[in-house]
Design a protein around this motif. Structure first.
Motif, short mmCIF file in Angstrom:
data_model
loop_
_atom_site.label_atom_id
_atom_site.label_comp_id
_atom_site.label_asym_id
_atom_site.label_seq_id
_atom_site.Cartn_x
_atom_site.Cartn_y
_atom_site.Cartn_z
N ARG A 2 36.89 37.43 55.35
CA ARG A 2 36.97 37.37 53.95
C ARG A 2 37.38 36.11 53.63
NH1 ARG A 2 38.54 41.50 50.74
NH2 ARG A 2 38.76 42.68 52.74
N GLU A 40 31.85 34.41 41.68
CA GLU A 40 31.70 35.87 41.77
C GLU A 40 30.61 36.50 41.17
OE1 GLU A 40 34.77 38.15 42.35
OE2 GLU A 40 33.23 39.80 41.98
N TYR A 41 30.15 35.85 40.01
CA TYR A 41 28.92 36.55 39.18
C TYR A 41 27.73 35.64 39.23
CZ TYR A 41 32.84 39.46 37.53
OH TYR A 41 33.76 40.36 37.11
N ASP A 72 26.45 36.78 51.34
CA ASP A 72 27.25 37.96 50.69
C ASP A 72 28.54 38.27 51.15
OD1 ASP A 72 27.35 39.92 48.74
OD2 ASP A 72 26.49 41.47 50.16
N GLU A 74 32.73 38.57 51.79
CA GLU A 74 33.52 39.45 50.87
C GLU A 74 34.61 38.33 50.23
OE1 GLU A 74 34.93 43.26 50.74
OE2 GLU A 74 34.85 43.28 53.12
N LEU A 75 34.52 38.43 48.82
CA LEU A 75 35.46 37.24 47.97
C LEU A 75 36.68 38.12 47.45
CD1 LEU A 75 35.45 34.60 46.53
CD2 LEU A 75 34.46 35.78 44.93
N THR A 76 37.85 37.31 47.59
CA THR A 76 39.08 37.82 47.20
C THR A 76 39.77 36.60 46.45
OG1 THR A 76 39.35 39.53 48.84
CG2 THR A 76 41.20 38.79 47.49
N THR A 88 36.85 37.12 36.56
CA THR A 88 36.70 37.49 37.86
C THR A 88 38.04 38.60 38.22
OG1 THR A 88 35.63 35.69 38.41
CG2 THR A 88 37.11 36.57 39.98
N PRO A 89 38.07 39.33 38.98
CA PRO A 89 39.21 40.26 39.45
C PRO A 89 39.96 39.26 40.25
CG PRO A 89 37.10 41.47 39.87
CD PRO A 89 36.80 40.03 39.42
N THR A 90 41.37 39.29 39.96
CA THR A 90 42.13 38.60 40.85
C THR A 90 43.51 39.14 41.22
OG1 THR A 90 43.31 37.87 38.50
CG2 THR A 90 41.90 36.52 39.22
N VAL A 91 43.97 38.78 42.42
CA VAL A 91 45.40 39.46 42.86
C VAL A 91 46.40 38.63 42.34
CG1 VAL A 91 46.58 39.92 44.83
CG2 VAL A 91 44.05 40.06 44.95
#
Lengths: 333, 333
Positions: A2, A40-41, A72, A74-76, A88-91
C-alpha cells in the motif's frame, strides 16, 4: 503493497525563499491538496492549480502518478493538516495545518496526531507499506526536528540552490521561541514535533511506529524529510528494520550526506535514478538541473517501478503524458 | 469505471424494527463505517464490529469486496454523514449524521451537501461511474422522499419480512412533522431531502446530477434507495440516460415493482443474479432466504463482475473467503 501519502501544511512555507513548492506563496497552500488529486485522479479536481515551482518545475506528483498509471498500486492519503479542500479521499488523524516553526508550539496537537496515526498504521492489514509526504516548507521543519533531536543531518531543498543558511537561521529562531537548545528533545519524538516540527512529521512518525509495532514492513518514500521521520522513529526506541527509498537527485545533492545519515539511523537505502537526462522534456529537465528532487513519494514510486522492472523509457513517456494532460495538451486519462 | 460509495447515517434507523443493518440498535451506527472498511481493506480496521443482521446475515459489503478482489476497481468513498470513525479515506461534502425523519428537518444541510456532491460529481475525470450507498434505515427515508415527491414506488427491506406498514406510519408522522402533504416537494429535490430524507440521498442525488451534467455516464448501484435517488435526479429536471444496477433479490421482492418504477423514472435496469442458491454457505443462505438483498453497491459490483465475465462460481468462492476472513477462519488478504 500500500502506498500512503501524508499531506499537510506548515506556515513555515510562507517564509520568503524557503520553498519552491508553488508558483507563488499564496498558491502554496493548495499544493498538497492538488498533489494528492494528481496522484489519485491524474489531474487536479477541486484544487484550482497545478503545482509548479516559480521556475516552472512540475510537482513530483506528476512522476508518482506516472508510476501509478503503470503499476496501479493501492493509494491511501492521510489528511496530515490540509488547509485547502481536496477531492481525494483522506483518512483523518485529527491534524490541522501546522503553525510557523518559529512559534512556541507549531504542532500543538502533535500527541493526538501521532497516536491516531500510530493506531492507523498498526491496524492496516497489509504486509508492507510505503509512506511519502507532500508539505511545502517541510525540509525546514525537518531540520528543526533533527536539530531538536541532536541528529547531525542536513536537509535537501526543492530549490536548485539549497537555502541552508536561511533554514538554519529559522531553526535557531524556532529553538529560541520554544526555549530549547539543540538536543533538548532527544528521546522524545512527540515533544520534538510539537515544538519544532510539522503535522506531516507527526503523522509519518506515528504511522511508521504503529506499522512496525504490528509487524508490517515500512519503506519511507522520500528524501531528507523522511530522514527526520526516521530519526523520530528511532528516538521512539523502535529498532526494527526500516527502508528509505529516494531519488538519485537527493542522493546526488552534495549538501546532503545521505548514506552516512542512513547508516546512523540504520535505514536500508534504495536510490532510483529515473534517467531524466535521457529526455529533454520540460517535465524532466528541471530535475536534471537540480530542482524538485523529491516529494509526493516520488523516490518510493520509482523504487516500485524499478522493483517491478518497469522500463524507464516507457515510464518517462508516461511522465510526459501526465504532464501534457495537466497542461492542457492532451485528453484526460 | 470508478466505484463510489456514499456512506452515512440517519437516526431513523433507531426506530424499533426498521432496519436489519446491525446485530443490535446501538451497533448500527458503526455499520457504514465498517462497511467501507471491508470494501477498502477486506476487513474492519478501526470499526469495532463486522456488521451482521440480528439473524446473522452478513453485510453486503462482503459481496462488494469479493468482486473488488476479482476486478480491483477504483473505489472512492464519500462521507455522507458518518458518525463513527473509519480508517477508509473519505471525500467530504460537508455532511453530518441525519436526524430522525420524524423531525422537521432531518437533513438541515441538504442544500450544501447536494451542491458539494454535485461539484464533486461534475469535476471527476472519469467517463463512467457507479454510485452505491450504505446507510442503516435508508429505505424508510427513501420512502419518505418518494412520498414527498409523489412517486408511487414502494421500498424494499433488509429484513425478510418488509415492515412496510411501520415504514408508512413513520413516513406519515414525518410528513406531519414537516407540515407537508404527499407531493408537496415535487420538483424540488433539495426540499424533499431536507424535510423527508437522509444525507446519503442528498449526496447521491447531487453527485449524480453533477456527473450527468458534465457528460459522465452514471449507474446507480442499489435497490429502492437508488430509486429514490433517481427520482430526486428526475425532479431536478435531468433527463439524461441513467442506469440502475441491482440484485435479483430486489428484483424478486414482491413488495417492489421494480420494472414499473424503472420505466416511470426512465432508468436502464440491470439485474444480476449471483446464484447464491448454488452454495449453502452461511454467507449466502440468508440472501436466498430473502434477507439483506442489497446495499454497499452490491448490485452494481455484481453487474461489474457480470460485464467482465467473472465466473460466478469463483466469485462465490471469494465471498466465502472474505466472510471467513472477517470471522477469523482465515488469514488476511
Amino acid at each position: 503493497m500500500r502506498f500512503v501519502l501524508a499531506a499537510g501544511t506548515t506556515r513555515t512555507a510562507q517564509i520568503d525563499g524557503i520553498s519552491a513548492a508553488g508558483a507563488a506563496p499564496d498558491l502554496m497552500a493548495h499544493t498538497p491538496s492538488a498533489d494528492v488529486e494528481i496522484v489519485e485522479y491524474g489531474r487536479p479536481v477541486r484544487a484550482p492549480i497545478v503545482p509548479v515551482s516559480p521556475s516552472g518545475c512540475p510537482t513530483p506528483a506528476v512522476i508518482t502518478r506516472a508510476v501509478r498509471e503503470q503499476l496501479d498500486f493501492e493509494l491511501t492519503v492521510i489528511d496530515a493538516g490540509l488547509i485547502r479542500p481536496t477531492s481525494t479521499p483522506t483518512v483523518s488523524v485529527g491534524a490541522r495545518g501546522g503553525e510557523d516553526v518559529r512559534e512556541t508550539e507549531p504542532v500543538p496537537r502533535a500527541r493526538e496526531i501521532y497516536e491516531e496515526a500510530r493506531r492507523f498504521g498498526a491496524a492496516l492489514p497489509d504486509d508492507s507499506v510505503m509512506i511519502g509526504e507532500t508539505i511545502p516548507g517541510g525540509t525546514t521543519t525537518a531540520l528543526g526536528v533533527l536539530t531538536a533531536l541532536d541528529e547531525d543531518i542536513t536537509v535537501s531543498s526543492s530549490l536548485p540552490d539549497n537555502p541552508l543558511r536561511l533554514k538554519r537561521n529559522v531553526v535557531s529562531e524556532a529553538l529560541a521561541a520554544s526555549d530549547l537548545s539543540r538536543g533538548d528533545a532527544a528521546g522524545d519524538p512527540v515533544f520534538a514535533v510539537n515544538s519544532m516540527g510539522d503535522p506531516v512529521l507527526a503523522t509519518v512518525a506515528g504511522f511508521t511506529v504503529g506499522a512496525l509495532e504490528s509487524g508490517t514492513d515500512v519503506t519511507l518514500a522520500g528524501g531528507t524529510q523522511m530522514l527526520a521521520a526516521a530519526a523520530l522513529v528511532r528516538h521512539a526506541g523502535i529498532d526494527d528494520p526500516l527502508g528509505l527509498a529516494t531519488t538519485s537527485f537527493v542522493a546526488n545533492d552534495e549538501t546532503v550526506t545521505l548514506t552516512r545519515a542512513c547508516d546512523r539511523l540504520d535505514l536500508d537505502l534504495e536510490v532510483t535514478d529515473p534517467e531524466f537526462n535521457e529526455n529533454d522534456h520540460v517535465s524532466m529537465q528541471r530535475y536534471v538541473e537540480g530542482e524538485g528532487k523529491e516529494g509526493v513519494g516520488m523516490g518510493g514510486a520509482l523504487a516500485l517501478a524499478d522493483r517491478a522492472a518497469v522500463d524507464m523509457d516507457s515510464l518517462r513517456d508516461n511522465v510526459v503524458e501526465v504532464y501534457d494532460r495537466l497542461h492542457g495538451d492532451a485528453d484526460g486519462p
